[in-house]
Design a protein around this motif. Structure first.
Motif, PDB file in Angstrom:
ATOM      1  N   ALA A  57       0.850  -1.200   0.000  1.00 36.05           N
ATOM      2  CA  ALA A  57       0.000   0.000   0.000  1.00 36.05           C
ATOM      3  C   ALA A  57       0.881   1.244   0.000  1.00 36.05           C
ATOM      4  O   ALA A  57       1.929   1.266   0.629  1.00 36.05           O
ATOM      5  N   PRO A  62      -5.029   5.354   3.523  1.00 35.46           N
ATOM      6  CA  PRO A  62      -5.638   5.257   4.852  1.00 35.46           C
ATOM      7  C   PRO A  62      -5.507   3.842   5.401  1.00 35.46           C
ATOM      8  O   PRO A  62      -5.643   2.869   4.677  1.00 35.46           O
ATOM      9  N   ARG A  63      -5.214   3.755   6.655  1.00 33.76           N
ATOM     10  CA  ARG A  63      -5.087   2.458   7.302  1.00 33.76           C
ATOM     11  C   ARG A  63      -6.466   1.911   7.639  1.00 33.76           C
ATOM     12  O   ARG A  63      -7.415   2.655   7.836  1.00 33.76           O
ATOM     13  N   ARG A  64      -6.552   0.612   7.711  1.00 34.18           N
ATOM     14  CA  ARG A  64      -7.789  -0.034   8.110  1.00 34.18           C
ATOM     15  C   ARG A  64      -8.051   0.310   9.568  1.00 34.18           C
ATOM     16  O   ARG A  64      -7.150   0.243  10.399  1.00 34.18           O
ATOM     17  N   PRO A  65      -9.264   0.695   9.891  1.00 31.73           N
ATOM     18  CA  PRO A  65      -9.533   1.040  11.290  1.00 31.73           C
ATOM     19  C   PRO A  65      -9.342  -0.172  12.196  1.00 31.73           C
ATOM     20  O   PRO A  65      -9.507  -1.313  11.783  1.00 31.73           O
ATOM     21  N   ASP A  66      -8.975   0.118  13.419  1.00 22.01           N
ATOM     22  CA  ASP A  66      -8.785  -0.961  14.386  1.00 22.01           C
ATOM     23  C   ASP A  66     -10.109  -1.668  14.646  1.00 22.01           C
ATOM     24  O   ASP A  66     -11.179  -1.066  14.594  1.00 22.01           O
ATOM     25  N   LEU A  67     -10.023  -2.943  14.914  1.00 24.02           N
ATOM     26  CA  LEU A  67     -11.220  -3.722  15.194  1.00 24.02           C
ATOM     27  C   LEU A  67     -11.768  -3.355  16.564  1.00 24.02           C
ATOM     28  O   LEU A  67     -11.020  -3.083  17.503  1.00 24.02           O
TER      29      LEU A  67
END
Length: 96
Positions: A57, A62-67
């Motif tokens: 990437a 943008p990073r994947r949001p935290d679970l």
């Protein structure tokens, strides 16, 4: 160096390799098995680096949001006082 800098450096090196292989093909002829193998290997490396670049990437993506953890404890029953149990009918009425 970052991963993207390293990938860019590898891409520049492969571009130089491709130009050199092209010059060798012109000098030695492209019909020799050894020259064809070098061309195929160089092209394969270029494709592999392109796939690797696509898999990584970009740094500003943008990073994947935290679970968000969902607890195993039961929910408060008062949250559901104004809703029907789906498929079971209302609490104060009988199912048909």
């Amino acid at each position: 160096m970052s991963v993207h800098d390293d990938l860019s450096s590898a891409q520049r090196s492969l571009d130089d390799l491709s130009r050199t292989v092209t010059r060798l093909e012109q000098q030695l002829g492209s019909g020799d098995l050894e020259v064809r193998r070098v061309r195929v290997d160089a092209d394969h490396l270029r494709e592999s680096v392109a796939l690797l670049r696509a898999a990584v990437a970009p740094p500003d993506a943008p990073r994947r949001p935290d679970l968000v953890p969902i607890p195993d404890t039961p929910y408060d029953g008062s949250l559901w006082t104004d809703s029907d149990d789906e498929g079971l009918g209302s609490r104060d009425r009988h199912a048909p």
